[in-house]
Design an enzyme around this catalytic site. Structure first.
Site, mmCIF file in Angstrom:
data_model
loop_
_atom_site.group_PDB
_atom_site.id
_atom_site.type_symbol
_atom_site.label_atom_id
_atom_site.label_comp_id
_atom_site.label_asym_id
_atom_site.label_seq_id
_atom_site.Cartn_x
_atom_site.Cartn_y
_atom_site.Cartn_z
ATOM 1 N N ARG A 56 -72.324 25.507 30.207
ATOM 2 C CA ARG A 56 -71.122 25.035 29.507
ATOM 3 C C ARG A 56 -70.916 25.832 28.222
ATOM 4 O O ARG A 56 -71.855 26.325 27.613
ATOM 5 C CB ARG A 56 -71.237 23.551 29.182
ATOM 6 C CG ARG A 56 -71.165 22.633 30.383
ATOM 7 C CD ARG A 56 -71.150 21.170 29.952
ATOM 8 N NE ARG A 56 -72.328 20.826 29.173
ATOM 9 C CZ ARG A 56 -72.343 20.663 27.854
ATOM 10 N NH1 ARG A 56 -71.223 20.833 27.141
ATOM 11 N NH2 ARG A 56 -73.459 20.341 27.226
ATOM 12 N N LYS A 198 -67.654 18.410 34.306
ATOM 13 C CA LYS A 198 -67.832 17.747 33.024
ATOM 14 C C LYS A 198 -66.512 17.468 32.312
ATOM 15 O O LYS A 198 -66.421 16.527 31.522
ATOM 16 C CB LYS A 198 -68.751 18.584 32.123
ATOM 17 C CG LYS A 198 -70.210 18.549 32.558
ATOM 18 C CD LYS A 198 -70.769 17.129 32.622
ATOM 19 C CE LYS A 198 -72.256 17.105 32.901
ATOM 20 N NZ LYS A 198 -72.769 15.709 33.034
ATOM 21 N N HIS A 217 -73.473 8.287 30.936
ATOM 22 C CA HIS A 217 -74.156 9.494 31.406
ATOM 23 C C HIS A 217 -75.550 9.077 31.815
ATOM 24 O O HIS A 217 -76.498 9.135 31.031
ATOM 25 C CB HIS A 217 -74.185 10.529 30.283
ATOM 26 C CG HIS A 217 -74.664 11.865 30.720
ATOM 27 N ND1 HIS A 217 -75.325 12.736 29.884
ATOM 28 C CD2 HIS A 217 -74.578 12.503 31.915
ATOM 29 C CE1 HIS A 217 -75.619 13.842 30.537
ATOM 30 N NE2 HIS A 217 -75.180 13.721 31.765
ATOM 31 N N SER A 235 -81.639 16.343 29.092
ATOM 32 C CA SER A 235 -82.284 17.323 29.960
ATOM 33 C C SER A 235 -83.784 17.376 29.716
ATOM 34 O O SER A 235 -84.242 17.403 28.571
ATOM 35 C CB SER A 235 -81.666 18.699 29.701
ATOM 36 O OG SER A 235 -82.280 19.675 30.502
ATOM 37 N N LYS A 239 -84.864 12.191 34.280
ATOM 38 C CA LYS A 239 -83.838 11.264 34.790
ATOM 39 C C LYS A 239 -83.657 11.376 36.309
ATOM 40 O O LYS A 239 -83.676 10.370 37.023
ATOM 41 C CB LYS A 239 -82.518 11.564 34.061
ATOM 42 C CG LYS A 239 -81.332 10.718 34.469
ATOM 43 C CD LYS A 239 -80.211 10.845 33.454
ATOM 44 C CE LYS A 239 -79.734 12.276 33.291
ATOM 45 N NZ LYS A 239 -78.516 12.581 34.029
ATOM 46 N N THR A 240 -83.484 12.612 36.797
ATOM 47 C CA THR A 240 -83.273 12.815 38.232
ATOM 48 C C THR A 240 -84.533 12.490 39.017
ATOM 49 O O THR A 240 -84.487 11.816 40.051
ATOM 50 C CB THR A 240 -82.830 14.264 38.502
ATOM 51 O OG1 THR A 240 -81.627 14.521 37.789
ATOM 52 C CG2 THR A 240 -82.586 14.494 39.983
ATOM 53 N N ASP A 254 -75.899 11.031 37.888
ATOM 54 C CA ASP A 254 -75.456 11.584 36.606
ATOM 55 C C ASP A 254 -74.374 10.788 35.870
ATOM 56 O O ASP A 254 -74.423 10.695 34.652
ATOM 57 C CB ASP A 254 -74.955 13.011 36.819
ATOM 58 C CG ASP A 254 -74.894 13.812 35.526
ATOM 59 O OD1 ASP A 254 -75.856 13.738 34.733
ATOM 60 O OD2 ASP A 254 -73.897 14.510 35.311
ATOM 61 N N ARG A 319 -78.409 25.836 39.514
ATOM 62 C CA ARG A 319 -77.921 24.530 39.967
ATOM 63 C C ARG A 319 -77.637 24.507 41.467
ATOM 64 O O ARG A 319 -77.346 25.531 42.081
ATOM 65 C CB ARG A 319 -76.616 24.193 39.237
ATOM 66 C CG ARG A 319 -76.747 24.008 37.741
ATOM 67 C CD ARG A 319 -77.185 22.618 37.381
ATOM 68 N NE ARG A 319 -77.278 22.409 35.950
ATOM 69 C CZ ARG A 319 -77.387 21.212 35.388
ATOM 70 N NH1 ARG A 319 -77.393 20.127 36.138
ATOM 71 N NH2 ARG A 319 -77.503 21.094 34.078
#
Length: 530
Positions: A56, A198, A217, A235, A239-240, A254, A319
């Protein structure tokens, strides 16, 4: 009628013969290959690269300031303003540019799995692989949806259009502009597909709270008894990894919404990091990367179509984008009830935060506003040692409204639906980064399992004197000595110094939340309070 609609020739553009509407996945893959936009990997996924922009570009993101947004948006470094006339001029320049392209690709779909709050959207792409990305990331319509589809927001993505900052009012050749009045997202100069995803998340963070729906989020999953868990974290916090549980079904990884009806996914797909991906570590993600998936900036092994997930030649931010149905253990449709448990994940490199603690509502709002984790050396240019990072609501770059709006909604919903909230440190224990060791994943999983099963609700607790956190003194599957951070350090005085240092950083960061109530402000660390 707005100026943009009076002047717009978007309808004309959409009716041109070279514009492809709602192509299927196989049709898009054929276009990607014939246009040399990407390569087919050995698993059937498409691999594409994004040139100079491999992530980003927050410095190039703007919100149009007009009568709709002026009093609503939380203006500042995150939400940079641009005037309406500048936006309209650039909008028409981009449309004129796109008219001359040989092909364009259009996807009509939705953001929001809950039909009561979903946003009908249109995505117009210069690249076929970006259109495949949009097809997989957003919610795909059935034929009845298409027959009645009326886009309320349009994303226009022209990666090869380069802005002239002196003429177009941008900061560089790249730009991401959101107009809430004209309901348009305008993207140019960057090939990074994540801007598409995003930008719509930012839109949902603006429109959902106006409907008394909290946008978040976070990842979410649901147990066999219908119990729902949310996982917030920046990050590198896990989380994932932690939301992917074979004993629980994934709602999404997400972006979610919390309404009076329960939790719903905002997306129809996943955008997972691929760095060092392996079947052994992340079997669900690894298996999801097959035909229809998009690999972004993943290098292929020389002379083959085999992805090299360890290769960081282009970026560490590699990604994979794939639809939710590529994951076997998911909820369809991706909606569920109210969360029984909410987990805030932090990877504390100082090694002083407890591995798990239960939060009061005020503490939950404090830590939600703080959004703390540690940024490790090597993750960003110029970072040579771990640095404390605070991102309000665990998603500051995507919040058009003031963080307090989301925090107050969270507090109300915690009260209304009696959700338990936990702070979980997946970072270091026994000392700081470089001296201690990373918390064992097996311990973290055991603690989260105990929290989700309600096993910690009646546990005896110890109140940390520095952070004021209530720490369970026993948790099944975890040695008792691991639970109290100070006991894991060889030098208790060194622990005290680090703990006081981090407490001061929390206090310094929280000064920006001037409108937070005294109850919330006082729910932070006990040490160093003014």
């Amino acid at each position: 009628m707005s100026a943009i609609n009076q002047m717009s020739d978007l309808s004309q553009l959409l009716n041109e013969p070279n514009v492809h509407h709602q192509l299927s996945v196989p049709q898009l893959v054929e276009k990607i290959l014939s246009r040399n936009e990407g390569t087919l990997t050995n698993s059937g996924a498409v691999q594409a690269t994004t040139g100079e922009y491999t992530g980003r570009s927050p410095h190039d993101k703007f919100i149009v300031k007009d009568e709709e947004s002026a009093e609503n948006v939380n203006w500042g470094k995150v939400n940079q303003s641009i005037d309406e006339l500048t936006f309209i001029k650039l909008y028409h320049k981009v449309l004129d540019y796109l008219k001359k392209r040989d092909e364009l690709f259009v996807f009509n779909g939705f953001a929001g799995a809950d039909e009561r709050y979903r946003l009908p959207l249109r995505v117009i792409n210069e690249f076929a692989w970006h259109n495949l990305f949009a097809h997989q990331m957003f919610i795909r319509p059935d034929q009845n949806d298409l027959d009645h589809h009326d886009a309320e927001f349009t994303v226009i993505s022209a990666p090869t259009f380069k802005a002239d900052p002196e003429v177009d009012g941008t900061n560089s050749e790249a730009f991401i502009m959101i107009s809430f009045k004209h309901r348009v997202v305008l993207i140019g100069g960057t090939e990074y597909a994540g801007e598409i995803k995003k930008s719509i998340f930012s839109v949902m963070n603006y429109v959902l709270p106006k409907q008394n729906v909290l946008s978040m989020h976070c990842s979410a999953n649901v147990g066999k008894e219908g119990d729902v868990a949310l996982f917030f974290g920046l990050s590198g916090t896990g989380k994932t990894t932690l939301s992917a549980d074979p004993d629980r079904k994934l709602i999404g990884d997400d972006e979610h919404a919390w309404s009076n009806y329960g939790i719903s996914n905002i997306e129809g797909g996943c955008y997972a990091k691929c760095i060092n991906l392996s079947y052994e570590k992340e079997p669900q993600i690894f298996d999801a990367i097959h035909f229809g998936a998009v690999l972004e900036n993943v290098i292929l092994q020389e002379g083959s179509h085999q992805p090299d997930y360890d290769n960081t030649t282009l970026t560490e931010n590699t990604r994979a984008a794939y639809p939710l149905h590529h994951i076997k253990n998911t909820v369809v449709p991706s909606v569920a009830g109210h969360p029984n448990a909410i987990v805030f994940l932090t990877a504390d490199a100082t090694g002083v935060l407890p591995p798990i603690s239960k939060l009061t509502k005020e503490q939950a709002m404090y830590h939600f506003l703080s959004g703390y984790t540690s940024k490790l050396a090597g993750t960003e240019r110029g970072v040579t040692s771990p640095q404390a990072t605070f991102s309000a609501c665990f998603g500051s770059p995507f919040l058009p409204l003031a963080p307090s709006v989301y925090a107050e909604m969270l507090g109300e919903k915690i009260d209304q639906f009696n959700s338990d909230v936990y702070l979980v440190n997946t970072g270091w224990t026994g000392g700081p980064y470089g001296e201690g060791q990373r918390m064992k994943l097996t311990y973290t999983r055991a603690m989260i399992h105990a929290a989700l099963e309600g096993e910690l609700n009646s546990a005896d607790t110890y109140t940390d004197p520095v952070f004021g956190l209530n720490i369970p003194v026993h948790c099944p599957g975890v040695p008792d000595e691991v639970l109290i951070p100070r006991k894991t350090w060889d030098d208790p005085k060194a622990y005290d110094e680090k703990a006081h240092e981090l407490a001061n950083q929390f206090h310094e960061n929280f000064k920006k939340f001037k409108h937070a109530s005294s109850e919330i402000a006082n729910a932070g660390p006990n040490y160093g309070k003014e």
